[in-house]
Design a protein around this motif. Structure first.
Motif, PDB file in Angstrom:
ATOM      1  N   ALA A  75       0.785  -1.205  -0.014  1.00  0.00           N
ATOM      2  CA  ALA A  75       0.118  -0.194  -0.044  1.00  0.00           C
ATOM      3  C   ALA A  75       1.002   1.362  -0.159  1.00  0.00           C
ATOM      4  O   ALA A  75       1.744   1.313   0.647  1.00  0.00           O
ATOM      5  N   ALA A  76       0.450   2.217  -0.704  1.00  0.00           N
ATOM      6  CA  ALA A  76       1.425   3.553  -1.020  1.00  0.00           C
ATOM      7  C   ALA A  76       0.297   4.554  -0.104  1.00  0.00           C
ATOM      8  O   ALA A  76      -0.766   4.874  -0.456  1.00  0.00           O
ATOM      9  N   VAL A  77       0.831   5.245   0.763  1.00  0.00           N
ATOM     10  CA  VAL A  77       0.285   6.545   1.319  1.00  0.00           C
ATOM     11  C   VAL A  77       0.560   7.668   0.548  1.00  0.00           C
ATOM     12  O   VAL A  77       1.620   7.973   0.548  1.00  0.00           O
ATOM     13  N   ARG A  78      -0.461   8.257  -0.078  1.00  0.00           N
ATOM     14  CA  ARG A  78      -0.402   9.424  -0.753  1.00  0.00           C
ATOM     15  C   ARG A  78      -1.080  10.524  -0.165  1.00  0.00           C
ATOM     16  O   ARG A  78      -1.963  10.517   0.812  1.00  0.00           O
ATOM     17  N   PRO A  79      -0.689  11.826  -0.469  1.00  0.00           N
ATOM     18  CA  PRO A  79      -1.153  13.089  -0.003  1.00  0.00           C
ATOM     19  C   PRO A  79      -2.774  13.219  -0.223  1.00  0.00           C
ATOM     20  O   PRO A  79      -3.278  12.485  -1.297  1.00  0.00           O
ATOM     21  N   LEU A  80      -3.484  13.732   0.473  1.00  0.00           N
ATOM     22  CA  LEU A  80      -5.012  14.053   0.095  1.00  0.00           C
ATOM     23  C   LEU A  80      -4.963  14.889  -1.096  1.00  0.00           C
ATOM     24  O   LEU A  80      -4.325  15.945  -1.388  1.00  0.00           O
ATOM     25  N   CYS A  81      -6.030  14.663  -1.874  1.00  0.00           N
ATOM     26  CA  CYS A  81      -6.123  15.516  -3.267  1.00  0.00           C
ATOM     27  C   CYS A  81      -7.899  15.688  -3.445  1.00  0.00           C
ATOM     28  O   CYS A  81      -8.408  15.085  -2.751  1.00  0.00           O
ATOM     29  N   PRO A 132       5.627   9.123  -8.010  1.00  0.00           N
ATOM     30  CA  PRO A 132       5.591   7.968  -7.558  1.00  0.00           C
ATOM     31  C   PRO A 132       5.908   7.653  -6.059  1.00  0.00           C
ATOM     32  O   PRO A 132       6.621   8.348  -5.390  1.00  0.00           O
ATOM     33  N   ALA A 133       5.198   6.527  -5.544  1.00  0.00           N
ATOM     34  CA  ALA A 133       5.433   6.302  -4.177  1.00  0.00           C
ATOM     35  C   ALA A 133       7.029   5.598  -4.237  1.00  0.00           C
ATOM     36  O   ALA A 133       7.200   4.749  -4.897  1.00  0.00           O
ATOM     37  N   ARG A 134       7.740   5.691  -3.047  1.00  0.00           N
ATOM     38  CA  ARG A 134       8.848   5.240  -3.082  1.00  0.00           C
ATOM     39  C   ARG A 134       9.180   4.921  -1.546  1.00  0.00           C
ATOM     40  O   ARG A 134       8.490   5.395  -0.632  1.00  0.00           O
ATOM     41  N   THR A 135      10.144   4.110  -1.183  1.00  0.00           N
ATOM     42  CA  THR A 135      10.562   3.895   0.181  1.00  0.00           C
ATOM     43  C   THR A 135      11.750   4.679   0.713  1.00  0.00           C
ATOM     44  O   THR A 135      12.654   4.737  -0.195  1.00  0.00           O
ATOM     45  N   TYR A 136      11.724   5.074   1.713  1.00  0.00           N
ATOM     46  CA  TYR A 136      12.794   5.695   2.336  1.00  0.00           C
ATOM     47  C   TYR A 136      13.340   4.799   3.358  1.00  0.00           C
ATOM     48  O   TYR A 136      12.852   4.044   4.069  1.00  0.00           O
ATOM     49  N   TRP A 137      14.856   5.055   3.774  1.00  0.00           N
ATOM     50  CA  TRP A 137      15.397   4.434   4.967  1.00  0.00           C
ATOM     51  C   TRP A 137      16.022   4.896   6.006  1.00  0.00           C
ATOM     52  O   TRP A 137      16.234   6.187   5.731  1.00  0.00           O
ATOM     53  N   PRO A 138      15.833   4.422   7.227  1.00  0.00           N
ATOM     54  CA  PRO A 138      15.695   3.078   7.549  1.00  0.00           C
ATOM     55  C   PRO A 138      14.399   2.659   7.836  1.00  0.00           C
ATOM     56  O   PRO A 138      13.820   1.590   8.172  1.00  0.00           O
ATOM     57  N   ALA A 184       2.718  16.237   0.994  1.00  0.00           N
ATOM     58  CA  ALA A 184       3.363  15.240   1.665  1.00  0.00           C
ATOM     59  C   ALA A 184       3.773  14.034   0.521  1.00  0.00           C
ATOM     60  O   ALA A 184       3.443  13.990  -0.465  1.00  0.00           O
ATOM     61  N   LEU A 185       5.152  13.555   0.864  1.00  0.00           N
ATOM     62  CA  LEU A 185       5.579  12.459  -0.184  1.00  0.00           C
ATOM     63  C   LEU A 185       4.985  11.396  -0.185  1.00  0.00           C
ATOM     64  O   LEU A 185       4.870  10.833   0.924  1.00  0.00           O
ATOM     65  N   PRO A 186       4.571  10.478  -1.399  1.00  0.00           N
ATOM     66  CA  PRO A 186       3.817   9.131  -0.951  1.00  0.00           C
ATOM     67  C   PRO A 186       5.079   8.250  -0.796  1.00  0.00           C
ATOM     68  O   PRO A 186       6.072   8.260  -1.248  1.00  0.00           O
ATOM     69  N   THR A 187       4.718   7.383  -0.033  1.00  0.00           N
ATOM     70  CA  THR A 187       5.552   6.193   0.404  1.00  0.00           C
ATOM     71  C   THR A 187       4.935   4.979   0.681  1.00  0.00           C
ATOM     72  O   THR A 187       3.581   4.851   0.810  1.00  0.00           O
TER      73      THR A 187
END
Length: 409
Positions: A7-13, A232-238, A260-263
């Protein structure tokens, strides 16, 4: 702990974004400019913003100036987490939270002298780490009462950035290892890196194996380029590492901020906009926002659980945080329920969705509940009116509309 699904969490639109913007939420301000913050009573007040980093291109480093403003009211986030009631059941005494960020000023106002720092982490030029420390272990000084979630926990400050707040994977990995060696119960990482790093992966795995609950910001904090429909949604670390609790920020409505950045793979959301805390210099207040703010609140809650349930494993604490969260597409942190609920064999209350999601707008649910209460009261009044007409009116007519005889002379 298994990672959540894709699942990708995206900003409200769209219409949902318009609804969120009608709420008293401050937009991010440029460094040095005052921002309006919503208080618990809905009124707004002006406070300077707390930057997440300083300008890396500037010739000289100018540390964040001391705030001359003090919050007049408690902000919405502490009311949302119900900290006054939470602290009747626990304050985190006996636990240690390691904070990996820009450092923490150990003698900052409101931290109660319960902060220790390793190396350069005791010098917080940016101020961001000190701001987060107040959300975790702040003692709630002053008449506005702005406590942290775990006001009696100890905090170990570690730096995962350079002096200006630019995150570095090697520094974050070293800080996580230092936290593990110090026996930290909870490790909160306020930075989010765009690329995975082998040493950081190893350090996080060692921390989890050692029994630490690792909580990390799901995305970088503002300022950033912001999100669009095409981002696009992406993963950030850690945050994306196995065993790490990935935390995103939410507005008072329950939705993520519009820029907000989708992730991917978010485990929880928590308050992360219009939040008030202190800084490294002076006794004034600042306004902060971002996933790191939400991660700090979650880390403080994890410390409360560890203090109350010292024999629980990190997996059990993470399960408790997610199982007791407010049910939505991505669960919303509920500090009181996490600390007090008897779980037994109860299943997790909310699971990841199969596709892109937005966080539930709890404000609309509250309005529906209020309307339902009004309808019930009106319905009750209507029933009583009908009963009066059926019983009392015929009797009054039979008496010729004279008052009833009470039996007195």
């Amino acid at each position: 702990m298994k990672r959540r699904g894709p699942a990708a969490v995206r900003p409200l639109c769209g219409a949902a974004l318009v609804a969120a913007l009608l709420l008293p939420v401050a937009a991010p301000a440029a460094a040095g400019q005052a921002s309006a913050v919503p208080a618990a009573d809905g009124k707004r007040q002006e406070l300077p913003p707390m930057p997440s980093a300083l300008d890396p291109r500037a010739d000289a480093v100018e540390c964040t100036a001391a705030s001359r403003e003090k919050a007049e009211k408690q902000d919405w986030s502490r009311q949302r987490l119900d900290l006054a009631r939470v602290h009747q059941h626990g304050t985190g005494a006996g636990t240690t939270v390691a904070l990996v960020d820009t450092g923490v000023s150990t003698d900052a106002a409101g931290l109660g002298g319960r902060v220790t720092a390793r190396g350069a982490a005791g010098d917080d030029c940016v101020g961001h780490g000190t701001f987060l420390a107040g959300l975790i272990v702040g003692e709630g000084w002053g008449r506005t009462r702005l406590p942290g979630v775990a006001p009696e926990a100890e905090l170990l400050a570690l730096r995962g950035t350079d002096e200006r707040g630019s995150a570095d994977a090697a520094l974050v990995a070293e800080a996580v290892r230092d936290a593990t060696a110090a026996g930290a119960d909870v490790i909160a990482v306020g930075v989010a890196l765009p690329e995975r790093d082998k040493e950081l992966t190893s350090a996080v795995a060692e921390a989890v194996d050692a029994g630490a609950v690792v909580v990390a910001a799901a995305t970088p904090d503002p300022p950033h380029a912001g999100a669009t429909r095409e981002t696009p949604a992406r993963t950030y670390w850690p945050a994306g590492e196995p065993g790490v609790l990935s935390i995103a920020d939410m507005l008072p409505s329950g939705a993520r901020p519009g820029d907000a950045l989708p992730t991917d793979g978010v485990d929880l959301v928590a308050p992360g906009a219009g939040v008030v805390s202190g800084g490294p210099r002076g006794d004034g207040h600042y306004l902060g926002a971002g996933a790191s703010v939400a991660a700090a609140y979650t880390a403080g809650t994890a410390a409360l659980i560890r203090a109350a349930r010292p024999d629980d494993t990190p997996e059990e604490i993470v399960h408790r945080l997610t199982a007791t969260a407010y049910p939505a597409d991505v669960p919303q942190l509920d500090a009181y329920a996490a600390l007090t609920t008897v779980l037994g064999d109860a299943p997790v209350r909310a699971q990841a969705a199969a596709g892109p999601v937005t966080v539930r707008d709890t404000a609309s649910a509250d309005r529906v509940a209020n309307r339902a209460t009004v309808f019930v009261l009106l319905g009750t009044a209507g029933v009583l009116a009908v009963l009066w007409a059926v019983v009392a009116v015929p009797r009054a007519r039979a008496r010729g509309w004279r008052p009833a005889d009470t039996g007195r002379d």
